[in-house]
Design an enzyme around this catalytic site. Structure first.
Site, PDB file in Angstrom:
ATOM      1  N   ASP A 320       0.748  -0.951   0.143  1.00 23.12           N
ATOM      2  CA  ASP A 320       0.656   0.180   0.182  1.00 23.12           C
ATOM      3  C   ASP A 320       0.940   1.516  -0.494  1.00 23.12           C
ATOM      4  O   ASP A 320       2.259   1.451  -0.505  1.00 23.12           O
ATOM      5  CB  ASP A 320      -0.858   0.054   1.664  1.00 23.12           C
ATOM      6  CG  ASP A 320      -2.634   0.740   1.387  1.00 23.12           C
ATOM      7  OD1 ASP A 320      -1.965   2.036   0.568  1.00 23.12           O
ATOM      8  OD2 ASP A 320      -3.398   0.152   0.401  1.00 23.12           O
ATOM      9  N   HIS A 352      -3.644   5.996   3.210  1.00 22.91           N
ATOM     10  CA  HIS A 352      -4.582   4.463   2.870  1.00 22.91           C
ATOM     11  C   HIS A 352      -3.755   3.069   3.859  1.00 22.91           C
ATOM     12  O   HIS A 352      -4.235   2.061   3.633  1.00 22.91           O
ATOM     13  CB  HIS A 352      -4.969   4.641   1.594  1.00 22.91           C
ATOM     14  CG  HIS A 352      -5.934   3.294   0.458  1.00 22.91           C
ATOM     15  ND1 HIS A 352      -5.152   1.869   1.153  1.00 22.91           N
ATOM     16  CD2 HIS A 352      -6.979   3.286   0.359  1.00 22.91           C
ATOM     17  CE1 HIS A 352      -6.290   0.839   1.184  1.00 22.91           C
ATOM     18  NE2 HIS A 352      -7.803   1.999   0.803  1.00 22.91           N
ATOM     19  N   SER A 518     -11.692  -1.884  -0.958  1.00 29.11           N
ATOM     20  CA  SER A 518     -10.749  -2.866  -0.675  1.00 29.11           C
ATOM     21  C   SER A 518     -10.477  -2.030   0.799  1.00 29.11           C
ATOM     22  O   SER A 518      -9.374  -3.175   1.767  1.00 29.11           O
ATOM     23  CB  SER A 518     -10.185  -1.620  -1.175  1.00 29.11           C
ATOM     24  OG  SER A 518     -10.359   0.275  -0.453  1.00 29.11           O
TER      25      SER A 518
END
Length: 1226
Positions: A320, A352, A518
């Protein structure tokens, strides 16, 4: 009353009458607007083609969006400017074009923010994959020896993977040396393959727009702070960023990874606007007071914690944006690595990566993770601008293999399953016992929108649900589209988990909520880590592997009510049941799904919607084999079918399956047919399919591991339907992305420029499928050429949105099928305009490359070749607008026109906006639109014994971007082609052509000469051959060629001997085991003393004499076919040919006779020289849709003008008298 009379407006009755009169012109003018688009806003997007394609250059990037994304950018202005500079760079250099101010309005800027998905080939950079692992220096030296050192430069990759052997290198090759160096590399034995270095970027989105398919920006403050100006700063930044979205690409190989929809913050858009809102835990608690506030408690993770299972000694890789080392939510961050070109930081500057890691392992009591003691390895694979490259991922994947990661969460995906370096590296990782969890995509509620790598069988693909256990609207749906056209897609997602308003960690501290698949992906990844710690450490990784973990998840899942298998997979994650399975798990092989009950609706949709019957194309189901015994395995012998009762012998099953089950998974393709003797059977057939999977011995074992697998099967069988009820769908000639840039069918849709949903009855045409089933039709799919079906079996061949070419044999056979065998043909085309396609070719400043459409919405030149024997041809005009037929309204979205049509046919013409650039625009008072042109769009004609209907637009059947469906029109056309019904609305005598429309000199669209279509075609460069999805007697042959055939009754058919089949039973082919079902290993299930061929004859109860021709036979090993023409038709032979005088029809429909008489009268009238425009334009439509509204409009305005003059005169009269009342009115 007297007072009103003095004012000059009459009594109240007169006032009421006047009001009605005034309303008439208003209604009439509104009707004109709707009918002819003078003031329609629905088509405003087509008013300027330059706008359309500048928008398209932005929207091409919408598809390459990451499945995960943070919901906003940092509010810090320095960080924002750095993000902008990086996102507009060629790796690290600013783009000079981005300094130009944005001229769009704020509304336009917000609309275009959703298209920021930058991707392309990197100019001059190539990934060279080698055949073995070595250190980088050894590879470089070996390459210099093999191809020389001139013409290329080895790019050093300074990252943690440099300390380990690698299987690829990154080269920079100048354009001047490109052909020479690539040729040398292709001949080098040490080189496996060469592909472009790909650049791709994630964008940002908000929940507020997710359900509607729009993606916009949601700000994320730094350090967990909420900034009031964050939203405005982000919008301004993204307005500038949109210019970078012009970076699109063209490739000579299949294009790279299109990333998909992002995660987004908040909940349902119907509740409130989440676009720029940051959600605190307190707000969340109040909002979800009726729910459990912790995602972990929703799955009862605390019960496993109480048993001492917390994810310890499990290595979790989070690919990520990184995570901060001092984040208070994590107790066990083992390593942070940076794989980007931003070498100055390992921190997460977007948030994120921190959120994902928090869902997995946070120890904060306000936003707990599933496995607080798991070892977190943070792989920073995206820059602050959310940009990444293929080589970064490949290096990071190699490092994950070398450092023996156990679980990996990857929240990036796209429809490009042909991205070989990426896909094959995923296989390699799972083969090295890394359990990969990936989001299925945020492209729902559309079907056929699965994202890779989550659609791979060795990856755990995760979909999203809400807290009501409903499939989230944003969650992508199956099936997978790898296997089309010859096979059928896999069941995906594997499992679903909560993905709406999930609480996770902020960038430095605190908690927030996000939504998206996600978010659901780390929920499952955290559960996997927790479940892994259940198995004792000394045997943990001998028992656990990608297959065994998936077995525990899908076998323990809870099936949701109301959702089908392509929406929910096995169902919702059930942590405790999966725990119970793992505590007693022994290595085994299983099948997913565990049972195949094709009568169970809605779970087994679409199979439960249509029963099986004899003579049909095979019904194909693609099951997944999960082999928990080892990374490698194989099926020992062909599967066998064991029926539960005597009726089960009527079911034939043909099998295709993996030669080698690797890594951990394989496929089992089931081709179901009902034998000819079952043509009258009605009832349920049940039985079991069994086979044995064999794998090498495990650690400390001497013998091979073996497991017997059983798949219970239940199907519904009905008698073979009448010919007119059977429709054959042409799947073979559909081309989609990947491998080529196939543009969308509607140019009005700006956020999705690719045609990538499969164009299958069960993906983006599922609404049409359900509608036709409700109407009593039976639909079958043809995944082979048009020579591979018996036309006597079907009422209509349905050809919709087709892009491929046609074999000459197909053209000849179709003409014979229609004119001689009475086959109906319906064609729905789409736009095709070369200049428009050229304008859709985009240049990417970053990558210095082009992206070029391979064709238009449909391949009109190829369709014209197919229809040429019937005198029919489409044009290249792009039309948009609204029209109505018989009171039914329809929307024409970027369709084409009809240029040629034979005499005696019926053609409908309407006024449309012409948007292909051939006419200048005109301007009305309300909107700027293109010129109104009258064009033929719908035609129907008799052709010999068959009937043909053509229509220029397929968007009204395609569920992807449908505005108004035209299922009603399709049903009317089927009445005409299949049932021979003359609808006076669809086929009015006034619309009949007395002479052919068009001439030999009529200009028709031509093929593009600058595109090599062979790369994408299943026809060009391929031999004509019927696949395993065709009837048994033509499999492996060219099919039913258009030669004189010998027809006779069903009793004369002889298909029981092997000599009649083009291949022997148990024939096996060996190709790459990763191929789709139908292309790998084939084995035909033998029946018990019964015929093994598919039924080719149609209705067997006809007592009429059949045609026998004395010369000529089919080119399929003397296959003899039955003519299933109408039992009321008698045909005799005369000089070896057919004559209309020999055809005697009985019991004709009176309506049909009246209709024919009306047409003959009309023809005589036309022959006398009374030429009318009514031949091509419906007079009823002309009167009621044009003349009446114009008359009413004119009358109404004349009345208003008269009344106004009378009023003025009376005012003047009162003014002269000095009336006080008149003064009040001044």
């Amino acid at each position: 009353m007297r007072l009103s009379q003095e004012y000059g407006v009459g009594s109240w009755q007169q006032q009421f009458s006047l009001l009605l009169l005034l309303l008439l012109p208003v209604l009439a003018c509104d009707d004109l607007c709707n009918e002819f688009g003078f003031c329609s806003t629905s088509n405003s997007s087509t008013q300027c083609e330059n706008e359309v394609y500048s928008e398209a250059r932005n929207s091409v990037n919408w598809h390459r969006r990451a499945v995960f994304r943070e919901n906003g950018l940092p509010t810090n202005e320095d960080q924002a400017s750095a993000t902008y500079a990086a996102s507009t760079s060629r790796r690290d250099m600013p783009d000079p074009h981005t300094d130009k101010p944005n001229s769009g309005s704020p509304e336009e800027n917000e609309e275009r923010e959703e298209t920021l998905r930058v991707i392309g080939e990197v100019a001059g950079e190539y990934i060279v994959r080698f055949r073995e692992y070595r250190d980088a220096l050894s590879h470089r030296q070996a390459l210099e020896q093999a191809v020389g050192s001139e013409g290329w430069v080895w790019i050093e990759r300074d990252n943690p993977a440099a300390a380990f052997p690698t299987d690829f290198g990154l080269l920079r090759i100048p354009d001047s040396q490109r052909e020479l160096v690539l040729g040398r590399l292709a001949r080098a034995n040490i080189v496996r393959d060469v592909s472009h270095q790909m650049k791709f970027s994630r964008g940002l989105a908000s929940e507020a727009d997710a359900d509607s398919g729009k993606y916009s920006v949601e700000s994320t403050p730094n350090d967990g702070e909420v900034g009031n100006s964050a939203g405005e700063k982000t919008r301004g930044l993204m307005s500038e960023l949109q210019r970078e979205s012009e970076d699109v690409f063209h490739t000579e190989k299949p294009p790279g990874r299109f990333t998909t929809g992002s995660s987004f913050e908040g909940g349902s858009p119907s509740d409130r606007n989440y676009q720029y809102e940051n959600i605190s835990l307190a707000d969340h608690g109040r909002r979800l007071l009726f729910q459990r506030s912790q995602i972990t408690s929703m799955f009862e993770a605390e019960k496993l914690w109480a048993k001492g299972h917390t994810g310890s000694k499990v290595k979790m890789a989070v690919f990520d944006t990184g995570v901060r080392s001092d984040h208070p939510h994590f107790r066990n961050i083992k390593e942070r690595t940076n794989w980007t070109n931003e070498k100055d930081t390992l921190n997460d500057n977007l948030g994120h990566g921190t959120f994902v890691a928090g869902v997995i392992s946070s120890q904060d009591p306000q936003c707990l993770g599933f496995a607080p003691d798991v070892e977190i390895y943070a792989f920073r694979v995206f820059t602050d601008a959310q940009v990444s490259y293929t080589s970064w991922f490949l290096d990071a994947f190699n490092y994950a293999i070398a450092t023996k990661m156990n679980v990996l969460n990857l929240s990036i995906g796209g429809p490009d399953y042909l991205d070989s370096p990426f896909v094959e590296k995923v296989w390699e990782m799972t083969a090295n016992n890394i359990i990969m969890v990936s989001a299925i995509g945020n492209d729902g509620p559309l079907y056929g929108t699965l994202n890779n790598p989550a659609d791979q069988s060795d990856v755990i693909g995760v979909g999203g649900i809400d807290y009501s256990d409903h499939i989230a609207s944003f969650s992508s749906r199956g099936m997978s589209t790898w296997e089309i056209p010859h096979g059928y897609g896999r069941v995906k997602p594997d499992i679903v988990a909560y993905g709406r308003e999930v609480i996770g960690s902020k960038i430095t501290s605190g908690c927030k909520s996000l939504s998206g698949t996600s978010v659901a992906s780390p929920v499952v990844a955290g559960a996997v880590c927790l479940l892994a710690s259940v198995v004792p450490e000394d045997k943990r990784w001998d028992v656990l592997n990608p297959a065994s973990m998936k077995q525990a998840l899908v076998e323990g899942a809870t099936r949701l009510v109301g959702a089908n298998m392509y929406e929910q997979g096995a169902g919702r994650l059930n942590l405790l049941k999966s725990y119970e399975i793992l505590t007693s798990y022994t290595p085994r092989a299983t099948i997913h799904p565990r049972t195949l009950d094709l009568t169970d609706c809605p779970y087994t949709w679409p199979f439960c919607r249509q029963p099986m019957y004899a003579g049909a194309m095979p019904v194909i189901f693609n099951a997944t084999i999960l082999n928990g015994m080892g990374v490698v395995g194989y099926i020992e012998s062909a599967p066998t079918w064991t029926p539960l009762d005597g009726a089960g012998r009527l079911l034939d099953i043909q099998y295709t399956y993996s030669d080698v089950i690797w890594p951990w998974t394989g496929f089992l393709g089931l081709h179901f047919r009902i034998k000819p003797e079952g043509s009258r059977h009605m009832g349920i057939i049940e039985g079991n399919i069994t086979f044995t999977v064999v794998s090498p011995p495990g650690k400390g074992e001497d013998g091979q591991r073996r497991c017997d697998c059983t798949l219970p099967v239940k199907v519904n069988v009905v008698p073979t339907p009448a010919r007119e009820k059977r429709i054959l769908w042409d799947q073979f000639h559909s081309v989609r992305y990947p491998p080529g840039y196939i543009p969308r069918d509607s140019l009005d849709v700006r956020n999705d420029i690719l045609d990538w949903h499969g164009d299958h009855l069960h993906t983006n045409f599922h609404g049409m499928f359900d509608s036709l089933r409700d109407a009593g039709y039976f639909l079958e799919t043809l995944g082979s050429p048009l020579t591979c079906f018996d036309a006597n079996q079907y009422g209509t061949l349905l050809m919709v949105d087709l892009e491929d070419e046609y074999y000459p044999e197909e053209i000849d056979k179709l003409k014979d099928d229609v004119e001689t065998r009475g086959l109906g043909l319906i064609v729905f085309a789409d736009w095709y305009h070369v200049e428009t396609m050229v304008k859709m070719r985009f240049f990417d400043d970053n990558t210095r490359s082009w992206w070029t459409p391979a064709t238009g919405g449909a391949n009109i030149p190829a369709l014209n070749d197919l229809l040429a024997p019937f005198g029919i041809a489409f044009g290249d005009t792009i039309l948009s607008g609204a029209f109505s037929i018989g009171g039914e309204r329809a929307h024409y979205a970027s369709g084409t026109d009809i240029k040629k049509f034979p005499a005696g046919g019926f053609v409908h013409r309407f006024l449309f906006q012409e948007t292909s650039g051939t006419n200048s625009g005109i301007t009305s008072s309300r909107t700027s639109v293109k010129a109104q042109v009258e064009s033929a769009i719908l035609g129907a004609v008799e052709a010999g014994r068959g009937r043909i209907a053509v229509y220029g637009d397929s968007n009204c059947l395609d569920s992807s971007h449908i505005v108004t469906n035209c299922y009603w029109l399709l049903k009317k056309l089927l009445d005409f082609t299949s049932h021979k019904h003359w609808d006076p609305i669809l086929l009015p005598p006034t619309n009949e052509l007395s002479a052919p429309m068009g001439s030999p000199d009529t200009g028709l669209p031509t093929r593009r000469t600058d595109v090599n279509f062979t790369t994408y075609s299943l026809v060009l460069g391929h031999p004509l051959q019927c696949g395993w999805d065709a009837p048994l007697i033509v499999q492996g042959s060219k099919g039913f060629l258009a030669q004189q055939a010998e027809f006779f009754t069903q009793n004369d058919m002889n298909l029981t001997s092997d000599a009649n089949l083009p291949f022997q039973r148990h024939t096996k082919t060996s190709v790459d085991h990763r191929g789709p079902p139908g292309l790998s290993r084939l084995n035909y299930e033998e029946g018990n003393d019964t015929s093994e061929g598919s039924q080719i004859g149609g209705n067997t109860d006809s007592d009429t004499t059949k045609l026998r021709e004395t010369s000529g036979r089919m080119d399929v090993n003397n296959v003899q076919l039955e003519d299933t023409s109408d039992s009321n038709v008698e045909i005799t032979e005369e000089d070896g040919g057919l004559s209309s005088q020999n055809v005697q029809r009985e019991n004709l429909d009176p309506n049909l006779i009246i209709s024919k008489l009306a047409r003959e009268t009309n023809n005589r009238r036309i022959e006398t020289g009374v030429e009318r425009r009514r031949e091509e334009l419906d007079s009823t439509t002309l009167v009621f849709q044009w003349l009446v509204p114009v008359s009413l409009c004119f009358t109404g305005f004349l009345l208003i003008w008269s009344l106004w003059n009378v009023r003025k005169l009376k005012r003047k009269a009162r003014a002269k008298k000095g009336s006080a009342r008149s003064l009040l009115l001044i």
